[in-house]
Scaffold this active site. Structure first.
Site, PDB file in Angstrom:
ATOM      1  N   HIS A 465       0.805  -1.226   0.000  1.00 54.69           N
ATOM      2  CA  HIS A 465       0.000   0.000   0.000  1.00 54.69           C
ATOM      3  C   HIS A 465       0.840   1.279   0.000  1.00 54.69           C
ATOM      4  CE1 HIS A 465      -2.968  -2.848   2.205  1.00 54.69           C
ATOM      5  NE2 HIS A 465      -3.102  -2.952   0.907  1.00 54.69           N
TER       6      HIS A 465
HETATM    7  C1  FAD Z   1      -0.012  -7.406  -4.869  1.00 50.61           C
HETATM    8  C2  FAD Z   1      -0.941  -6.305  -4.434  1.00 50.61           C
HETATM    9  C3  FAD Z   1      -2.010  -6.603  -3.597  1.00 50.61           C
HETATM   10  C4  FAD Z   1      -2.883  -5.596  -3.199  1.00 50.61           C
HETATM   11  N1  FAD Z   1      -4.009  -5.923  -2.515  1.00 50.61           N
HETATM   12  C5  FAD Z   1      -4.961  -4.985  -2.308  1.00 50.61           C
HETATM   13  C6  FAD Z   1      -6.227  -5.340  -1.804  1.00 50.61           C
HETATM   14  O1  FAD Z   1      -6.523  -6.512  -1.568  1.00 50.61           O
HETATM   15  N2  FAD Z   1      -7.139  -4.357  -1.608  1.00 50.61           N
HETATM   16  C7  FAD Z   1      -6.858  -3.052  -1.859  1.00 50.61           C
HETATM   17  O2  FAD Z   1      -7.703  -2.193  -1.602  1.00 50.61           O
HETATM   18  N3  FAD Z   1      -5.651  -2.692  -2.344  1.00 50.61           N
HETATM   19  C8  FAD Z   1      -4.723  -3.627  -2.624  1.00 50.61           C
HETATM   20  N4  FAD Z   1      -3.554  -3.282  -3.204  1.00 50.61           N
HETATM   21  C9  FAD Z   1      -3.274  -1.847  -3.456  1.00 50.61           C
HETATM   22  C10 FAD Z   1      -4.109  -1.246  -4.592  1.00 50.61           C
HETATM   23  O3  FAD Z   1      -4.340  -2.180  -5.609  1.00 50.61           O
HETATM   24  C11 FAD Z   1      -3.384  -0.005  -5.127  1.00 50.61           C
HETATM   25  O4  FAD Z   1      -3.194   0.916  -4.074  1.00 50.61           O
HETATM   26  C12 FAD Z   1      -4.138   0.705  -6.224  1.00 50.61           C
HETATM   27  O5  FAD Z   1      -4.470  -0.194  -7.254  1.00 50.61           O
HETATM   28  C13 FAD Z   1      -3.295   1.860  -6.775  1.00 50.61           C
HETATM   29  O6  FAD Z   1      -3.966   2.476  -7.842  1.00 50.61           O
HETATM   30  P1  FAD Z   1      -3.263   3.586  -8.720  1.00 50.61           P
HETATM   31  O7  FAD Z   1      -4.272   4.036  -9.714  1.00 50.61           O
HETATM   32  O8  FAD Z   1      -2.636   4.586  -7.849  1.00 50.61           O
HETATM   33  O9  FAD Z   1      -2.042   2.857  -9.447  1.00 50.61           O
HETATM   34  P2  FAD Z   1      -2.013   1.547 -10.332  1.00 50.61           P
HETATM   35  O10 FAD Z   1      -3.296   0.800 -10.217  1.00 50.61           O
HETATM   36  O11 FAD Z   1      -0.767   0.819 -10.007  1.00 50.61           O
HETATM   37  O12 FAD Z   1      -1.964   2.098 -11.826  1.00 50.61           O
HETATM   38  C14 FAD Z   1      -0.883   2.750 -12.420  1.00 50.61           C
HETATM   39  C15 FAD Z   1      -0.897   2.397 -13.904  1.00 50.61           C
HETATM   40  O13 FAD Z   1      -0.041   3.267 -14.607  1.00 50.61           O
HETATM   41  C16 FAD Z   1       0.716   2.518 -15.555  1.00 50.61           C
HETATM   42  N5  FAD Z   1       1.930   3.286 -15.811  1.00 50.61           N
HETATM   43  C17 FAD Z   1       2.926   3.550 -14.946  1.00 50.61           C
HETATM   44  N6  FAD Z   1       3.875   4.298 -15.542  1.00 50.61           N
HETATM   45  C18 FAD Z   1       3.444   4.517 -16.807  1.00 50.61           C
HETATM   46  C19 FAD Z   1       3.976   5.239 -17.928  1.00 50.61           C
HETATM   47  N7  FAD Z   1       5.147   5.887 -17.846  1.00 50.61           N
HETATM   48  N8  FAD Z   1       3.285   5.234 -19.090  1.00 50.61           N
HETATM   49  C20 FAD Z   1       2.084   4.587 -19.187  1.00 50.61           C
HETATM   50  N9  FAD Z   1       1.545   3.887 -18.163  1.00 50.61           N
HETATM   51  C21 FAD Z   1       2.216   3.864 -16.998  1.00 50.61           C
HETATM   52  C22 FAD Z   1       0.943   1.197 -14.850  1.00 50.61           C
HETATM   53  O14 FAD Z   1       1.294   0.171 -15.731  1.00 50.61           O
HETATM   54  C23 FAD Z   1      -0.410   0.971 -14.160  1.00 50.61           C
HETATM   55  O15 FAD Z   1      -1.315   0.306 -15.004  1.00 50.61           O
HETATM   56  C24 FAD Z   1      -2.654  -4.256  -3.613  1.00 50.61           C
HETATM   57  C25 FAD Z   1      -1.577  -3.958  -4.453  1.00 50.61           C
HETATM   58  C26 FAD Z   1      -0.727  -4.966  -4.878  1.00 50.61           C
HETATM   59  C27 FAD Z   1       0.403  -4.625  -5.808  1.00 50.61           C
END
Ligand code: FAD
Length: 525
Positions: A465
């Site tokens: 997280h």
């Molecule tokens: C293994 C794991 C288990 C988890 N379990 C849970 C859970 O059970 N419940 C829960 O609530 N949370 C959980 N989390 C946390 C939660 O999933 C994340 O906090 C949340 O998904 C983050 O969302 P975000 O939009 O910030 O980033 P992300 O969902 O990580 O999205 C970022 C996106 O940007 C893309 N990206 C990055 N850089 C670039 C670039 N330069 N050009 C184009 N694309 C790019 C990436 O490929 C990705 O698709 C877990 C996370 C992980 C990794």
């Protein structure tokens, strides 16, 4: 390649934004994702998570800098790299955090973010299978359901916690967070309901929405103080994508600050160190990294109803697959972290400071270390660590992974909280209801405080997280303002987990989806 809105990153936040911003056909939207489409069956079969976390299939699989608080070990930081981002590889637990977390955000100078103000946003996205009430919504895109087929050991964990005086809690997102219970999950009929499944796939046919997978943003295009587009590298080389109204960074807690710094937006010394000309000095970019540090207590088991690396599990998986396909039930619907608890390590705390995840498998070192046989584990996470770390550039090359330093256990109070949590968790795990599920404990090295602290330093790591690297606020070190606009620039927002000023006490997917709902309101206004 000219659109009204350009969104970088199709993760939890990016998918919500793509949906909301393209709802009006008069607005054109481009969503850019570095990873491939989310076609892997491992994504959609919940138990496939065990195949997603340990490898680079649809996962950036970052490593941290060596952590002094963890005896110099490098931590592991999986992050989704596909449509849905980390919501396509996460454990599917639906958790919002404590109401006090959002009131704290508001008190830190972020009007509009108190619990009462964000609750309607959580409800808007939600399709709660138990029905609507004050806390829960129905009819939203994100399906939230009870686990289809939780195993007996998960119920036994809850029973054991209750016998140790932890109150039963059937809804961690309701009246109160403290207590023990089974988790609710983002699953629809036993399949993963990622942000892509919920928000993106249903609207892919919209003619005003363009989704580019396999395209990596390498730099923002700036004209003076205004962001006008994004430089992107895909299979056919480098292209520039122009945004008439707004560029939105949703590249996640590591990707968003990295892209800002690559574009000359960040701390002056850091940019200078990599020969990047300063376009806009913003000293807080990449600072304030905070994550839930966690120790797993791992036990062997002889309970064949668990999932294990055994011939029997392999044989059960065949009918299990048909059961999953036909009825959305059975052993393949497990998210492994089926049950849990929120605990206070001291009397008088206003919010729980420990979260437990009970895991119905022998999951060791992020499933990178495999053990033959069955097992159970209990993850113990410190919910509000005081340690703060950083994300910095390794070089000016956009294809190099950033330098991630969570500074785990950098302050002594975090060690003490985790130690207190581990002791509480051990009592629950040693309780009578778990007797028939629990065998020998792995890595047991004695039960004195010194031994447990040594074990924490030797074995703790993230529970996934990380947040906070483009912190929202109104002070000098804030990166975005409370409307999530990058401070001092025009036409540029950051909308993802990186904007959280403090880490919520719980899992971070639902909070990130809520953040995107709130940003979408402003962007379309
Ligand atoms: C293994 C794991 C288990 C988890 N379990 C849970 C859970 O059970 N419940 C829960 O609530 N949370 C959980 N989390 C946390 C939660 O999933 C994340 O906090 C949340 O998904 C983050 O969302 P975000 O939009 O910030 O980033 P992300 O969902 O990580 O999205 C970022 C996106 O940007 C893309 N990206 C990055 N850089 C670039 C670039 N330069 N050009 C184009 N694309 C790019 C990436 O490929 C990705 O698709 C877990 C996370 C992980 C990794």
């Amino acid at each position: 390649m000219v659109f009204d809105y350009v969104i970088v990153g199709a993760g939890s936040a990016g998918c919500v934004l793509a949906n909301r911003l393209s709802a009006d056909p008069a607005r054109s939207v481009c969503l850019i994702e570095a990873g491939p489409p989310d076609r892997s069956p491992l994504i959609h079969i919940p138990a496939g998570i065990l195949g997603l976390i340990p490898n680079r299939h649809v996962n950036w699989a970052f490593k941290t800098e060596p952590q002094p608080g963890l005896n110099g070990r490098q931590g592991y930081q999986p992050r989704g790299r596909t449509l849905g981002g980390s919501s396509s590889i996460n454990a599917m637990i639906y958790m919002r955090g404590h109401r006090g977390d959002y009131d704290e955000w508001a008190a830190l100078g972020n009007p509009g973010w108190s619990y009462d103000e964000v609750l309607p946003l959580f409800r808007r996205s939600e399709d709660q299978q138990r029905g609507a009430d004050h806390y829960h919504g129905v009819g939203g895109e994100l399906t939230v359901s009870d686990l289809a087929s939780p195993v007996a050991a998960s119920h036994a964990f809850v029973e054991s916690a209750i016998r140790h005086g932890v109150p039963a809690n059937a809804d961690f997102n309701g009246v109160r967070q403290e207590g023990a219970g089974l988790y609710q999950v983002t699953q629809r009929r036993g399949r993963r309901c990622s942000a892509a499944v919920a928000f993106l796939h249903p609207v892919l046919a919209r003619p005003n929405l363009t989704v580019l997978t396999g395209h990596r943003a390498t730099r923002l295009v700036l004209a003076g103080c205004r962001a006008t587009g994004v430089q992107v590298r895909g299979q056919r080389g480098e292209v520039e994508i122009t945004a008439r109204r707004e560029v939105v960074l949703s590249a996640g807690v590591f990707g968003s600050p990295q892209l800002l710094m690559l574009s000359g937006i960040g701390p002056r010394a850091e940019l200078a160190g990599h020969g990047i000309p300063v376009a806009h000095e913003l000293p807080g970019v990449g600072a304030n990294l905070v994550d839930h540090v966690d120790l797993a207590l791992v036990y062997r088991s002889s309970d064949p109803t668990l999932m294990g690396i055994t011939l029997r599990t392999a044989l059960r998986a065949i009918p299990g697959y048909y059961q999953w396909r036909r009825h959305g039930r059975g052993l393949l619907t497990t998210n492994f972290a089926e049950a849990g608890a929120f605990l206070c390590t001291r009397p008088g705390l206003a919010r729980p400071d420990i979260q437990l995840h009970f895991v119905n498998g022998l999951v060791d070192d992020h499933a990178r270390r495999l053990h033959y046989g069955y097992g159970i584990s209990c993850h113990v996470a410190a919910l509000r660590p005081g340690s703060r770390g950083t994300v910095r550039l390794r070089s000016a090359d956009p294809f190099e992974a950033p330098r991630i330093d969570p500074n785990f256990l950098g302050v002594e109070a975090d060690v003490e909280t985790l130690l207190a949590g581990v002791k509480m968790a051990r009592e629950i795990m040693c309780g009578a209801p778990l007797d028939r599920h629990r065998g020998a404990e792995l890595y047991a090295n004695g039960q004195s405080d010194e031994a447990l602290v040594a074990r924490i330093r030797q074995r703790a790591d993230t529970i996934y997280h990380p947040v906070g690297t483009c912190r929202m606020g109104q002070d000098e070190l804030a990166v975005v303002d409370p409307a999530l606009r990058v401070r001092g620039l025009e036409g540029l927002s950051v909308v993802d987990a990186s904007i959280m000023p403090t880490l919520v006490g719980g899992n971070t997917n639902a909070p990130t989806i809520m953040i995107a709902e709130k940003a979408a309101e402003r962007l379309v206004a």
